[in-house]
Scaffold this active site. Structure first.
Site, PDB file in Angstrom:
ATOM      1  N   ILE A 130      36.275  44.284  42.949  1.00 34.01           N
ATOM      2  CA  ILE A 130      37.344  44.405  43.950  1.00 34.01           C
ATOM      3  C   ILE A 130      38.669  44.708  43.258  1.00 34.01           C
ATOM      4  O   ILE A 130      39.609  45.159  43.898  1.00 34.01           O
ATOM      5  CB  ILE A 130      37.502  43.119  44.810  1.00 34.01           C
ATOM      6  N   ASP A 131      38.754  44.469  41.933  1.00 36.16           N
ATOM      7  CA  ASP A 131      40.043  44.570  41.237  1.00 36.16           C
ATOM      8  C   ASP A 131      40.501  46.009  41.011  1.00 36.16           C
ATOM      9  O   ASP A 131      41.680  46.249  40.756  1.00 36.16           O
ATOM     10  CB  ASP A 131      39.965  43.870  39.866  1.00 36.16           C
ATOM     11  N   MET A 173      43.647  38.137  44.562  1.00 37.18           N
ATOM     12  CA  MET A 173      42.911  38.235  43.295  1.00 37.18           C
ATOM     13  C   MET A 173      43.347  39.522  42.588  1.00 37.18           C
ATOM     14  O   MET A 173      44.316  40.161  42.996  1.00 37.18           O
ATOM     15  CB  MET A 173      41.409  38.243  43.557  1.00 37.18           C
TER      16      MET A 173
HETATM   17  O1  F6P Z   1      36.901  40.359  39.009  1.00 39.65           O
HETATM   18  C1  F6P Z   1      36.735  39.975  40.333  1.00 39.65           C
HETATM   19  C2  F6P Z   1      37.371  38.641  40.588  1.00 39.65           C
HETATM   20  O2  F6P Z   1      37.212  38.322  41.958  1.00 39.65           O
HETATM   21  C3  F6P Z   1      38.833  38.530  40.169  1.00 39.65           C
HETATM   22  O3  F6P Z   1      39.713  39.150  41.070  1.00 39.65           O
HETATM   23  C4  F6P Z   1      38.983  37.037  40.064  1.00 39.65           C
HETATM   24  O4  F6P Z   1      40.010  36.707  39.173  1.00 39.65           O
HETATM   25  C5  F6P Z   1      37.651  36.595  39.520  1.00 39.65           C
HETATM   26  O5  F6P Z   1      36.723  37.620  39.834  1.00 39.65           O
HETATM   27  C6  F6P Z   1      37.137  35.290  40.074  1.00 39.65           C
HETATM   28  O6  F6P Z   1      35.919  34.995  39.462  1.00 39.65           O
HETATM   29  P1  F6P Z   1      34.995  33.778  39.898  1.00 39.65           P
HETATM   30  O7  F6P Z   1      34.305  34.153  41.176  1.00 39.65           O
HETATM   31  O8  F6P Z   1      34.049  33.613  38.771  1.00 39.65           O
HETATM   32  O9  F6P Z   1      35.896  32.600  40.100  1.00 39.65           O
END
Ligand code: F6P
Length: 353
Positions: A130-131, A173
């Site tokens: 999504i980033d 995020m």
């Molecule tokens: O890389 C995708 C993402 O949703 C980021 O935007 C966020 O920082 C991270 O993953 C969160 O990861 P997790 O689901 O492991 O907490």
């Protein structure tokens, strides 16, 4: 051909659309057999796979998550203190796989490439996040859906903020890149957009809030989780042992709230959107993009173009060698047209001076 497929790392809307397209394209174009590997590399370690046919991938185009499951901590090179890569390579051979489709981020692809070097089957990568921060790829699927979710959240938060005359902070995020906050902030009419690429000056943001409060206006602030104040550090929520990037960001909205409250008369509130941005059904745009990526991955497999990742460049499908994108991060350039546009229409980007 017998092709294995796995989804690794964090999930994102559109993964099922890729799984469906890869499977259908391979079956239809070359009668290949497709084997789904459960929970990313964990499925290869624990020997959990299942065949994927026309029926197994039917009706999943619009479904969020991944029907295969995923894992972001299972590495064949360090599994419970042991290197089990040789067993994993042997299992790939036992399954009779000719190649592997790896749908994942940087960490997942690097691992798949490493397994290939260790004698495993060759791979083709499909980038997901999504980033929208993958080098060499101007649009990853899942991003449009996240932007739509954040935009809706901003609109909802704005109306309640206006009723109470508050300063409302919404945290997105995006890790170390500000794409989600920038696009959603513009789409959701944020007054202030704060990104990891531009350290923010709290005095500058407070001045905007005070000026708006004097006009009886609420202030809507969209802040990326990777943003930080001038001279400050990233806000880390936790660290996840065994993950390729163990740092999990989160909570900068609360830090900003604490910094702003003594500087403004209006009440300041913070909302951290979290995983609501990663779940649910993909937008039509993401369904189409993910379908194209899946079909293109099948093309690469049929042509034997291994060690490459499907991308979108100048609006066209393309592919790049994995080595050219590994370990990199695509951040918002400071001269990006959307940043220039935001500034020109009076959005505060928290810039000092
Ligand atoms: O890389 C995708 C993402 O949703 C980021 O935007 C966020 O920082 C991270 O993953 C969160 O990861 P997790 O689901 O492991 O907490």
């Amino acid at each position: 051909m017998r092709i294995g497929m796995l989804t690794g790392g964090g999930d994102c809307p559109g993964l099922n659309a890729v799984i469906r397209a890869v499977t259908k394209s391979l079956i239809r174009q070359c009668g290949a057999e497709v084997i789904g590997i459960e929970d990313g590399f964990l499925g290869l370690i624990e020997r959990r796979v299942r065949p994927l046919g026309w029926d197994e991938v039917g009706g999943i185009l619009a479904t969020g998550g991944t029907i295969l499951g995923t894992s972001n901590t299972a590495s064949p090179f360090a599994w419970r203190g042991r290197d089990v890569s040789a067993e994993v390579v042997a299992y790939q051979r036992e399954l009779g796989l000719d190649a592997l489709v790896t749908i994942g981020g940087d960490g997942t692809m690097t691992m798949a490439a490493r397994l290939g070097e260790a004698g495993g089957v060759p791979m083709v990568g499909v980038p997901k996040t999504i980033d929208n921060d993958i080098a060499g790829c101007e649009r990853s699927f899942g991003f449009d859906t996240a932007v739509a979710t954040v935009t809706e959240a901003l609109e909802r938060v704005e109306t309640t903020g206006q009723s109470h005359g508050r300063v409302m902070i919404v945290e997105t995020m995006g890790r170390y890149a500000g794409w989600i906050a920038l696009e959603a902030g513009l789409a959701g009419a944020a007054d202030v957009i704060l990104l990891p690429e531009i350290d923010f000056d709290v005095e500058r943001v407070a001045a905007v809030c005070r000026e708006r409060h004097a006009r009886r206006r609420a202030t809507l602030i969209c802040i990326a989780e990777g943003a930080k104040p001038v001279g400050g550090a990233l806000t880390v929520e936790r660290t996840v042992a065994g993950s390729p990037d163990p740092i999990r960001l989160g909570g900068v909205a609360h830090l900003l709230r604490e910094q702003l409250q003594p500087r403004v008369d209006a009440e300041v509130r913070a909302t951290v959107l979290g995983h609501v941005q990663r779940g649910g059904s993909p937008t039509p745009f993401d369904r189409v993009l993910a379908t194209q990526y899946g079909n293109e991955a099948a093309h690469l497999l049929r042509r034997g173009q291994f060690g490459r990742m499907v991308t979108l460049q100048d609006g066209r499908l393309a592919s790049v060698p994995l080595a050219s994108v590994a370990g990199q991060n695509r951040r918002v350039p400071l001269d990006h047209p959307l940043l220039v546009c935001a500034r020109e229409i009076g959005v505060c980007l928290g810039e000092a001076g």
